[in-house]
Design an enzyme around this catalytic site. Sequence first.
Site, PDB file in Angstrom:
ATOM      1  N   LEU A   1       0.825  -1.210   0.000  1.00  0.00           N
ATOM      2  CA  LEU A   1       0.000   0.000   0.000  1.00  0.00           C
ATOM      3  C   LEU A   1       0.860   1.261   0.000  1.00  0.00           C
ATOM      4  CD1 LEU A   1      -2.746  -1.125   2.533  1.00  0.00           C
ATOM      5  CD2 LEU A   1      -2.638  -1.474   0.054  1.00  0.00           C
TER       6      LEU A   1
ATOM      7  N   HIS B   1      -3.376   4.279  -2.320  1.00  0.00           N
ATOM      8  CA  HIS B   1      -4.348   3.451  -1.595  1.00  0.00           C
ATOM      9  C   HIS B   1      -4.892   4.221  -0.385  1.00  0.00           C
ATOM     10  CE1 HIS B   1      -1.693   0.227  -3.429  1.00  0.00           C
ATOM     11  NE2 HIS B   1      -2.887  -0.137  -3.856  1.00  0.00           N
TER      12      HIS B   1
ATOM     13  N   GLN C   1      -4.688 -12.583 -12.748  1.00  0.00           N
ATOM     14  CA  GLN C   1      -4.551 -11.410 -13.604  1.00  0.00           C
ATOM     15  C   GLN C   1      -3.104 -11.172 -14.058  1.00  0.00           C
ATOM     16  OE1 GLN C   1      -6.165  -8.873 -10.313  1.00  0.00           O
ATOM     17  NE2 GLN C   1      -4.781  -7.321 -11.102  1.00  0.00           N
TER      18      GLN C   1
ATOM     19  N   LYS D   1      -6.192   5.790 -11.972  1.00  0.00           N
ATOM     20  CA  LYS D   1      -4.978   5.408 -12.714  1.00  0.00           C
ATOM     21  C   LYS D   1      -5.251   4.184 -13.587  1.00  0.00           C
ATOM     22  CE  LYS D   1      -1.313   3.249 -11.130  1.00  0.00           C
ATOM     23  NZ  LYS D   1      -1.048   2.227 -12.171  1.00  0.00           N
TER      24      LYS D   1
ATOM     25  N   SER E   1       2.453   0.567  -7.134  1.00  0.00           N
ATOM     26  CA  SER E   1       3.349  -0.369  -6.447  1.00  0.00           C
ATOM     27  C   SER E   1       4.532  -0.708  -7.333  1.00  0.00           C
ATOM     28  CB  SER E   1       2.590  -1.650  -6.092  1.00  0.00           C
ATOM     29  OG  SER E   1       1.532  -1.317  -5.228  1.00  0.00           O
TER      30      SER E   1
END
Length: 293
Positions: free
Chosen positions: A29, A33, A57, A149, A186
């Site tokens: 995070l 976030h 994914q 985003k 991240s």
Amino acid sequence: MFIARTVAELRQHLAHADKPAFVPTMGNLHQGHASLLRQAKPLGDALVASIFVNRLQFLPHEDFDSYPRTFDNDCALLEALGCDVLFAPLEAELYPQPQTFKVLPDPVLANILEGEFRPGFFTGVCTVVMKLFSCVFNGSAGVALFGQKDYQQQLIIRHMVRQFALPIEIVTCPTTRAPDGLALSSRNMYLSPAERAQAVQLSAALKNLAAHVRDRTASGLDLNLPALEIAAMDQLRSLGWQPDYLTVRHRLDMSPLSAVTDAPLVVLGAAKLGQTRLIDNLELETIASLRSQ
Ligand code: PAF
């Protein structure tokens, strides 16, 4: 903060919540976030986050194994933000058998842009988000928040929620940026110091493309968007990037522009800097409104 490791613990803990406000994440995070959680807090009667790195994914050559896992730091941040419940299931809890039933998003939305370069990505996202929604909301109403985003992701999830008549409100929150303008992600931690210093060039390229669209439209010139997009990608290439796409699309269905339109637009880009693939976007006015300026 209660940490639920199983679906049963999560549901038991949320049994009396009338309207959970939910932020799904893959952990690691950051302030992006944190911003989602702050915006979520007043929207429901229980603030719920999830941390689950969703294998479905990731393509086989992608970074599932090396994706940063920082559980203790994540928990400290969630506590500080007033998160009530963290759902952090093991893979064997969320996928006890191979997940052979999947949510297949509309290929018109999901096989372009991110979906073209990451085939199957949105099937993985929709499948896990549907499953997380089922675990958290259990068929009841609530609100879920996603970052702008991941523009195509939030759009596809909106379509999924509408088509399956889920009683869940989807809220899209503005992208949080570093002081130099780089969208927080991240994956930014994969960048070397030299790459980090350069990384803002992606959002600069999107701004530049938007400025060309505005200028040419306002001065009544032929837009020639394909040429502008190619020039924007060439410019990024000359700076050492490998762009997948830089493009202007309709916001509501990601379709390419045809003629003058009064549908709102978005400029989207994805490009690799070294080994790190970054994405970003910015919203743009309608062509019709730019014409009348
Ligand atoms: O945006 C993300 O972090 C992920 O795609 C999500 C929505 C948590 C699903 O794994």
